[in-house]
Design a protein around this motif. Structure first.
Motif, PDB file in Angstrom:
ATOM      1  N   VAL A  79      -5.053   6.833  22.125  1.00  0.00           N
ATOM      2  CA  VAL A  79      -3.999   6.790  21.666  1.00  0.00           C
ATOM      3  C   VAL A  79      -2.891   7.533  21.152  1.00  0.00           C
ATOM      4  CG1 VAL A  79      -2.372   5.783  20.239  1.00  0.00           C
ATOM      5  CG2 VAL A  79      -4.375   4.254  20.770  1.00  0.00           C
ATOM      6  N   VAL A  80      -2.136   8.281  21.509  1.00  0.00           N
ATOM      7  CA  VAL A  80      -1.150   9.048  21.664  1.00  0.00           C
ATOM      8  C   VAL A  80       0.567   8.935  21.653  1.00  0.00           C
ATOM      9  CG1 VAL A  80      -0.153  11.807  22.209  1.00  0.00           C
ATOM     10  CG2 VAL A  80      -2.602  10.348  23.284  1.00  0.00           C
ATOM     11  N   PRO A  81       1.002   9.063  20.275  1.00  0.00           N
ATOM     12  CA  PRO A  81       2.028   8.630  19.580  1.00  0.00           C
ATOM     13  C   PRO A  81       2.923   9.664  20.074  1.00  0.00           C
ATOM     14  CG  PRO A  81       0.854   9.118  18.180  1.00  0.00           C
ATOM     15  CD  PRO A  81      -0.245   8.670  19.287  1.00  0.00           C
ATOM     16  N   VAL A  82       2.164  11.284  20.217  1.00  0.00           N
ATOM     17  CA  VAL A  82       3.392  12.036  19.485  1.00  0.00           C
ATOM     18  C   VAL A  82       3.413  13.066  21.298  1.00  0.00           C
ATOM     19  CG1 VAL A  82       4.215  14.030  18.321  1.00  0.00           C
ATOM     20  CG2 VAL A  82       3.815  11.566  16.934  1.00  0.00           C
ATOM     21  N   TYR A  83       4.713  13.531  21.456  1.00  0.00           N
ATOM     22  CA  TYR A  83       4.129  14.469  22.212  1.00  0.00           C
ATOM     23  C   TYR A  83       4.606  15.587  22.131  1.00  0.00           C
ATOM     24  CZ  TYR A  83       7.847  13.340  26.008  1.00  0.00           C
ATOM     25  OH  TYR A  83       9.235  12.999  26.256  1.00  0.00           O
ATOM     26  N   HIS A  84       4.656  17.089  22.250  1.00  0.00           N
ATOM     27  CA  HIS A  84       5.946  18.102  22.527  1.00  0.00           C
ATOM     28  C   HIS A  84       6.109  18.762  24.051  1.00  0.00           C
ATOM     29  CE1 HIS A  84       3.208  19.599  18.324  1.00  0.00           C
ATOM     30  NE2 HIS A  84       4.176  18.649  18.213  1.00  0.00           N
ATOM     31  N   PHE A  85       7.317  19.163  23.701  1.00  0.00           N
ATOM     32  CA  PHE A  85       8.279  20.072  24.215  1.00  0.00           C
ATOM     33  C   PHE A  85       7.919  21.536  23.866  1.00  0.00           C
ATOM     34  CE2 PHE A  85      11.440  22.295  26.518  1.00  0.00           C
ATOM     35  CZ  PHE A  85      10.869  22.019  28.090  1.00  0.00           C
ATOM     36  N   ARG A  86       7.113  22.367  24.684  1.00  0.00           N
ATOM     37  CA  ARG A  86       6.818  24.229  24.056  1.00  0.00           C
ATOM     38  C   ARG A  86       7.342  24.924  24.690  1.00  0.00           C
ATOM     39  NH1 ARG A  86       2.965  22.643  19.444  1.00  0.00           N
ATOM     40  NH2 ARG A  86       2.517  25.102  19.190  1.00  0.00           N
ATOM     41  N   ASP A  87       7.241  25.765  24.872  1.00  0.00           N
ATOM     42  CA  ASP A  87       7.795  27.336  25.100  1.00  0.00           C
ATOM     43  C   ASP A  87       6.578  28.060  24.845  1.00  0.00           C
ATOM     44  OD1 ASP A  87      10.274  28.633  26.586  1.00  0.00           O
ATOM     45  OD2 ASP A  87       9.631  30.652  25.391  1.00  0.00           O
ATOM     46  N   ARG A  88       6.466  28.729  26.067  1.00  0.00           N
ATOM     47  CA  ARG A  88       5.335  29.669  25.888  1.00  0.00           C
ATOM     48  C   ARG A  88       5.519  30.424  25.181  1.00  0.00           C
ATOM     49  NH1 ARG A  88       1.335  30.770  31.449  1.00  0.00           N
ATOM     50  NH2 ARG A  88      -0.509  31.808  30.156  1.00  0.00           N
ATOM     51  N   ARG A  89       6.259  31.132  24.954  1.00  0.00           N
ATOM     52  CA  ARG A  89       7.081  32.311  24.398  1.00  0.00           C
ATOM     53  C   ARG A  89       7.369  32.033  22.819  1.00  0.00           C
ATOM     54  NH1 ARG A  89      11.530  35.184  27.039  1.00  0.00           N
ATOM     55  NH2 ARG A  89      12.386  33.687  26.572  1.00  0.00           N
ATOM     56  N   ASP A  90       8.387  30.933  22.773  1.00  0.00           N
ATOM     57  CA  ASP A  90       8.902  30.393  21.386  1.00  0.00           C
ATOM     58  C   ASP A  90       7.748  29.196  20.755  1.00  0.00           C
ATOM     59  OD1 ASP A  90      10.725  32.056  21.997  1.00  0.00           O
ATOM     60  OD2 ASP A  90      12.031  31.032  23.639  1.00  0.00           O
ATOM     61  N   GLY A  91       7.004  28.833  21.604  1.00  0.00           N
ATOM     62  CA  GLY A  91       6.105  28.002  20.611  1.00  0.00           C
ATOM     63  C   GLY A  91       6.981  26.357  20.413  1.00  0.00           C
ATOM     64  N   LEU A  92       6.449  25.256  19.416  1.00  0.00           N
ATOM     65  CA  LEU A  92       7.080  24.639  19.498  1.00  0.00           C
ATOM     66  C   LEU A  92       8.901  24.760  19.841  1.00  0.00           C
ATOM     67  CD1 LEU A  92       7.018  21.595  19.144  1.00  0.00           C
ATOM     68  CD2 LEU A  92       6.672  21.429  16.698  1.00  0.00           C
ATOM     69  N   VAL A  93       9.428  23.644  20.595  1.00  0.00           N
ATOM     70  CA  VAL A  93      10.919  22.975  20.611  1.00  0.00           C
ATOM     71  C   VAL A  93      11.442  22.126  20.018  1.00  0.00           C
ATOM     72  CG1 VAL A  93      12.878  23.417  22.553  1.00  0.00           C
ATOM     73  CG2 VAL A  93      11.055  24.808  22.519  1.00  0.00           C
ATOM     74  N   ALA A  94      10.379  21.348  20.890  1.00  0.00           N
ATOM     75  CA  ALA A  94      10.617  19.566  20.143  1.00  0.00           C
ATOM     76  C   ALA A  94       9.439  18.451  19.920  1.00  0.00           C
ATOM     77  CB  ALA A  94      11.802  19.224  20.833  1.00  0.00           C
ATOM     78  N   GLU A  95       9.904  18.053  19.229  1.00  0.00           N
ATOM     79  CA  GLU A  95       8.984  16.366  19.038  1.00  0.00           C
ATOM     80  C   GLU A  95       9.063  15.148  19.563  1.00  0.00           C
ATOM     81  OE1 GLU A  95       5.297  16.912  15.805  1.00  0.00           O
ATOM     82  OE2 GLU A  95       6.269  15.852  15.063  1.00  0.00           O
ATOM     83  N   PHE A  96       8.481  14.682  20.150  1.00  0.00           N
ATOM     84  CA  PHE A  96       9.117  13.306  20.281  1.00  0.00           C
ATOM     85  C   PHE A  96       7.632  12.188  19.564  1.00  0.00           C
ATOM     86  CE2 PHE A  96      11.878  15.636  22.797  1.00  0.00           C
ATOM     87  CZ  PHE A  96      12.586  15.081  22.515  1.00  0.00           C
ATOM     88  N   ASP A  97       8.318  11.128  18.885  1.00  0.00           N
ATOM     89  CA  ASP A  97       7.436  10.391  18.211  1.00  0.00           C
ATOM     90  C   ASP A  97       7.210   9.279  19.009  1.00  0.00           C
ATOM     91  OD1 ASP A  97       5.520   8.962  16.776  1.00  0.00           O
ATOM     92  OD2 ASP A  97       6.278  10.001  15.171  1.00  0.00           O
ATOM     93  N   PHE A  98       7.000   8.468  19.794  1.00  0.00           N
ATOM     94  CA  PHE A  98       7.000   7.350  20.533  1.00  0.00           C
ATOM     95  C   PHE A  98       7.043   6.046  19.591  1.00  0.00           C
ATOM     96  CE2 PHE A  98       5.492   9.189  23.984  1.00  0.00           C
ATOM     97  CZ  PHE A  98       6.714   8.788  25.416  1.00  0.00           C
ATOM     98  N   ARG A  99       6.983   6.275  18.593  1.00  0.00           N
ATOM     99  CA  ARG A  99       6.489   5.085  17.149  1.00  0.00           C
ATOM    100  C   ARG A  99       8.269   4.674  16.477  1.00  0.00           C
ATOM    101  NH1 ARG A  99       1.835   8.339  13.800  1.00  0.00           N
ATOM    102  NH2 ARG A  99       3.263   9.450  14.647  1.00  0.00           N
ATOM    103  N   LEU A 100       9.429   5.541  17.274  1.00  0.00           N
ATOM    104  CA  LEU A 100      10.465   5.018  17.031  1.00  0.00           C
ATOM    105  C   LEU A 100      10.574   4.188  17.752  1.00  0.00           C
ATOM    106  CD1 LEU A 100      12.517   8.622  17.232  1.00  0.00           C
ATOM    107  CD2 LEU A 100      12.160   6.815  15.340  1.00  0.00           C
ATOM    108  N   LEU A 101       9.892   3.080  19.025  1.00  0.00           N
ATOM    109  CA  LEU A 101      10.112   2.169  20.000  1.00  0.00           C
ATOM    110  C   LEU A 101       8.752   0.913  19.188  1.00  0.00           C
ATOM    111  CD1 LEU A 101      10.005   3.165  23.304  1.00  0.00           C
ATOM    112  CD2 LEU A 101      11.904   3.186  21.656  1.00  0.00           C
ATOM    113  N   ALA A 102       8.229   0.850  17.648  1.00  0.00           N
ATOM    114  CA  ALA A 102       7.495   0.050  17.682  1.00  0.00           C
ATOM    115  C   ALA A 102       8.354  -1.238  17.168  1.00  0.00           C
ATOM    116  CB  ALA A 102       7.213   0.381  16.023  1.00  0.00           C
TER     117      ALA A 102
END
Length: 418
Positions: A79-102
């Motif tokens: 089970v994976v509720p969280v995923y990341h959009f990252r940049d290889r140079r800048d690191g974490l850009v945005a985190e999305f949490d599917f638990r908003l749809l609970a």
């Protein structure tokens, strides 16, 4: 298994399903659960172990409850509720949490489980089911509409058979014999680069602080898709079209790429590797007469987003509901099958193709101002709960299912502007 007798009445004949991957086996299981006789035809002698697709979204998990496998998938999956959009140079850009749809779904997360496990689970159910004939090691050479029914010519280990059915579902992959036999165009394009999947048992989260279990990593030179499954971590990256597959998958080359993702002095044990061409294509129609195509036979797309397998399962769940109504005399045959074509093709174009193409282009963008604009947009979306919620409804395919339904009767689709 039982061998289904052939009736002259099309409504008594089995439904023929071609292809026993995750989409075809799901189609057969859904029909069998509704008491419809099925013949499942597969060229391989046994179910294939294919590591390619591994994500099941909320809407798909809801649908799979109907064939009794969702609980078992959770026993084996991650089970994976969280995923990341990252940049290889800048690191974490945005985190999305599917638990908003609970409040909207019982499954506010992605379930990571390699697709061969779904095939295994469903195959075990089919193998002992009444009214299901399994023709493995058998190749369909041609299909045709035949009056009120269909025929399929099949080369089996025991010789040629001509199967007669009420309907046929072609779930036989991107090189679909069913689609080609019907002369259906497969419009779109192929990416110049190949995509390479490498699976390793090394825990990448120990090497990359803060890494999520699903990560889309933008980079103008070599973007990455990094995710965890129960068996391994997987890294997907592009390979130049000028690089032979043998070189791209050579052990030293794989190690070099993985070391570029995260240095690991111990080296990376590699448990699987696959290089494949990636396409964005949609069939010109998903239906000719009583013959339907679904999954990769009807639409193929970039894996960035994890929706190809999911939308294929939605295709056959929709098709099965319509075929059940037709066979019971509760649905107008022409209207039902025309609705399947209209709805599922629209979802493929407006959701699956549009989103996976946008996702892929975002990761590989080379122009700096557009790269920064994409990052700013993702940050703003993740920071606003309502925008994040709308975004995750779409990428999990909940939006398309809530909008069009699955197997919705044609008369009820008018509000969806099909």
């Amino acid at each position: 298994m039982t061998r289904t007798p052939i009736s002259q009445d099309p409504s008594d004949r089995p439904v023929i399903v071609v292809g026993a991957g995750p989409v075809g086996t799901t189609a057969a299981a859904r029909l069998a659960a509704d008491g419809v006789p099925v013949v499942l035809v597969e060229a391989e002698p046994e179910p294939r172990a294919d590591w390619r697709a591994s994500t099941f979204h909320a809407a798909t998990l809801e649908l799979l409850e109907g064939i009794g496998v969702t609980a078992r998938m959770h026993e084996e999956g991650l089970v994976v509720p969280v995923y990341h959009f990252r940049d290889r140079r800048d690191g974490l850009v945005a985190e999305f949490d599917f638990r908003l749809l609970a409040d909207e779904t019982r499954y506010p997360y992605r379930l990571q489980l390699n697709q061969q496990h779904l095939v295994r689970m469903v195959f075990e159910r089919l193998r002992g089911a009444d009214g299901v004939e399994l023709l493995f090691g058998s190749t369909v050479t041609g299909v045709a509409n035949d009056g009120d029914g269909v025929t399929a010519t099949v080369e089996t280990p025991d010789g040629t058979r001509v199967l007669r059915g009420s309907h046929l579902i072609g779930a036989d992959g991107p090189r679909s014999t069913v689609r080609r036999s019907l002369g259906i165009d497969f419009e779109g394009y192929t990416y110049p680069e190949r995509f390479l999947i490498v699976s390793t048992t090394t825990d990448l989260s120990e090497l990359i602080p803060g890494l999520a279990h699903v990560n889309y990593v933008a980079d103008p030179h070599q973007w990455l898709f990094v995710l965890r499954t129960p068996e391994s971590w997987r890294v997907v990256y592009p390979v130049s079209p000028d690089e032979p597959v043998e070189e791209a998958t050579a052990p030293d080359r794989l190690q070099r790429h993985l070391q570029g993702v995260a240095p690991n002095p111990a080296g990376y044990p590699i448990v699987d590797r696959q290089a494949y061409n990636v396409h964005q294509r949609v069939a010109s129609t998903f239906r000719v007469g009583n013959i339907l195509i679904a999954g990769d036979a009807a639409h193929i797309n970039s894996p960035i987003g994890g929706v190809g397998l999911n939308s294929g399962i939605h295709d056959v769940m929709d098709a099965a509901a319509r075929i059940v109504r037709i066979r019971a005399g509760d649905g107008d045959p022409e209207a039902e099958l025309a609705a399947y074509d209209a709805v599922r093709r629209r979802v493929a174009v407006e959701y699956v193709q549009a989103d996976t193409q946008r996702n892929t282009e975002r990761l590989k963008e080379t122009e700096e101002s557009r790269r920064r604009a994409a990052q700013d947009e993702m940050r703003a979306t993740a920071a606003d709960p309502e925008r994040a919620r709308a975004y995750m409804r779409r990428v999990s395919l909940l939006e398309s299912v809530r909008r069009f339904g699955i197997g919705t009767p044609p008369a009820h689709l008018e509000g969806a502007a099909v």
